[in-house]
Enzyme design. Structure first.
Site, PDB file in Angstrom:
ATOM      1  CG  HIS A   1       1.698  -4.148   9.477  1.00  0.00           C
ATOM      2  ND1 HIS A   1       1.551  -5.451   9.073  1.00  0.00           N
ATOM      3  CD2 HIS A   1       1.613  -3.390   8.360  1.00  0.00           C
ATOM      4  CE1 HIS A   1       1.396  -5.475   7.746  1.00  0.00           C
ATOM      5  NE2 HIS A   1       1.426  -4.251   7.302  1.00  0.00           N
TER       6      HIS A   1
ATOM      7  CB  SER B   1       2.414  -4.721   3.960  1.00  0.00           C
ATOM      8  OG  SER B   1       1.186  -4.682   4.640  1.00  0.00           O
ATOM      9  CG  LEU B   2      -1.282  -5.522  -0.997  1.00  0.00           C
ATOM     10  CD1 LEU B   2      -2.473  -6.417  -1.033  1.00  0.00           C
ATOM     11  CD2 LEU B   2      -1.517  -4.209  -1.669  1.00  0.00           C
TER      12      LEU B   2
ATOM     13  NE  ARG C   1      -3.268  -8.223   4.505  1.00  0.00           N
ATOM     14  CZ  ARG C   1      -2.484  -7.151   4.341  1.00  0.00           C
ATOM     15  NH1 ARG C   1      -2.791  -6.246   3.424  1.00  0.00           N
ATOM     16  NH2 ARG C   1      -1.412  -6.987   5.097  1.00  0.00           N
TER      17      ARG C   1
ATOM     18  CD  GLN D   1      -3.272   0.250   2.033  1.00  0.00           C
ATOM     19  OE1 GLN D   1      -3.268  -0.904   2.448  1.00  0.00           O
ATOM     20  NE2 GLN D   1      -4.185   1.122   2.389  1.00  0.00           N
TER      21      GLN D   1
ATOM     22  CD  GLN E   1       1.596  -8.989   6.165  1.00  0.00           C
ATOM     23  OE1 GLN E   1       0.506  -8.447   6.164  1.00  0.00           O
ATOM     24  NE2 GLN E   1       2.184  -9.437   5.068  1.00  0.00           N
TER      25      GLN E   1
END
Length: 296
Positions: free
Chosen positions: A199, A88-89, A113, A11, A248
């Site tokens: 996170h 991340s993503l 998500r 992101q 995560q």
């Protein structure tokens, strides 16, 4: 032959117009996008191509948009790798590229998500802040000092490259941390325009929702090692990959540690696959002199 790693962005790499030129010129890319619109039941590509920016920046749209752009490029270019990782993503893009998740399953899960994280940000408000110019260990210490119990915490959320972190948590704790950081000589410490404390433990409801979602999909053995954000280590275990995806959400993205581990494991060339060039910059700052390229 040098060992190559493919890296997939997360992101923040999105922008209105992303993928439009490829869509108009490449039939393979177009087919992947059209399939995604059909799977999702709405035109994600229209939001990506035309905006408005406010719609694209909604987490529930941003996440599938970046995933789709990345995987469409991966399929169009027919890329090969000795290892993969995603920020991340981007870890979902890496898993789709390595065959752990099918394109359809990964796209649906990424959309869910994004919705879950957006909702968690509403239900349990928090924020994030960028911290530049201070040792990672020192930032972690200040986060502990600024936290006042489970309902007022701030934690490291993204280890992006040496001396560049993002912290996450309740706004009051973030505010205290920013004061302490500046008092102790931090060059830059400022809040980010985000919709939640990603996170961090504030994402517990997103964790619960994502666990239910992941229980519905099949995880396969990857075609190459996948480096996890949660552990910064490679794995080829489908069960471990699933657990890492969940962990995560509540824990920091160890990107600095991941890149260092990849280098130590003999990976010599890195290619970013997806919109923007954020990860190329992080590789340059973390692994000076390493070969890095990108496909956008």
């Amino acid at each position: 032959m040098s060992k190559t790693a493919l890296l997939f962005p997360g992101q923040g790499s999105q922008k209105v117009g992303m993928g439009k030129a490829h869509y108009e010129s490449d039939p393979v890319f177009r087919k992947v996008f059209d399939e995604a619109n059909e799977i999702l039941g709405f035109s994600l590509s229209e939001i990506m191509f035309e905006g408005p920016d406010e719609s694209l920046r909604q987490t529930e749209n941003t996440q599938p948009a970046i995933f789709l752009h990345s995987i469409a490029l991966f399929k169009t270019l027919d890329l090969q790798a000795d290892a993969v990782a995603g920020h991340s993503l981007g870890e979902f893009s890496a898993l789709a590229a390595a065959g752990v998740l099918s394109f359809e399953d990964a796209l649906r899960v990424v959309r869910k998500r994004g919705q879950l994280m957006q909702q968690a940000g509403t239900d349990n408000p928090g924020t994030m802040a960028a911290v530049i110019g201070m040792a990672d260990e020192k930032v972690a210490e200040i986060c502990k000092e600024a936290s006042k119990g489970a309902d007022d915490i701030v934690v490291p959320a993204n280890y992006n490259c040496p001396g560049q972190l993002v912290i996450s948590g309740h706004e009051t704790a973030i505010d205290r941390a920013l004061v302490l950081l500046k008092e102790q000589g931090c060059k830059i410490a400022k809040k980010l325009p985000v919709s939640g404390a990603f996170h961090s433990p504030l994402m517990q409801s997103a964790y619960d929702g994502l666990k239910a979602e992941l229980d519905q999909v099949s995880f396969h053995t990857p075609s190459c090692p996948v480096y996890a954000n949660y552990t910064a280590r490679p794995t080829t275990s489908a069960d471990e990959i699933k657990e890492n995806l969940l962990s995560q959400l509540l824990n920091p993205v160890k990107w600095t540690q991941t890149l260092l581990q990849m280098k130590e494991d003999g990976l010599e060339a890195f290619t970013e696959v997806g919109p923007g060039n954020v990860l190329q910059g992080l590789v340059k700052r973390t692994l000076k002199g390493t070969a890095i390229s990108g496909h956008q």
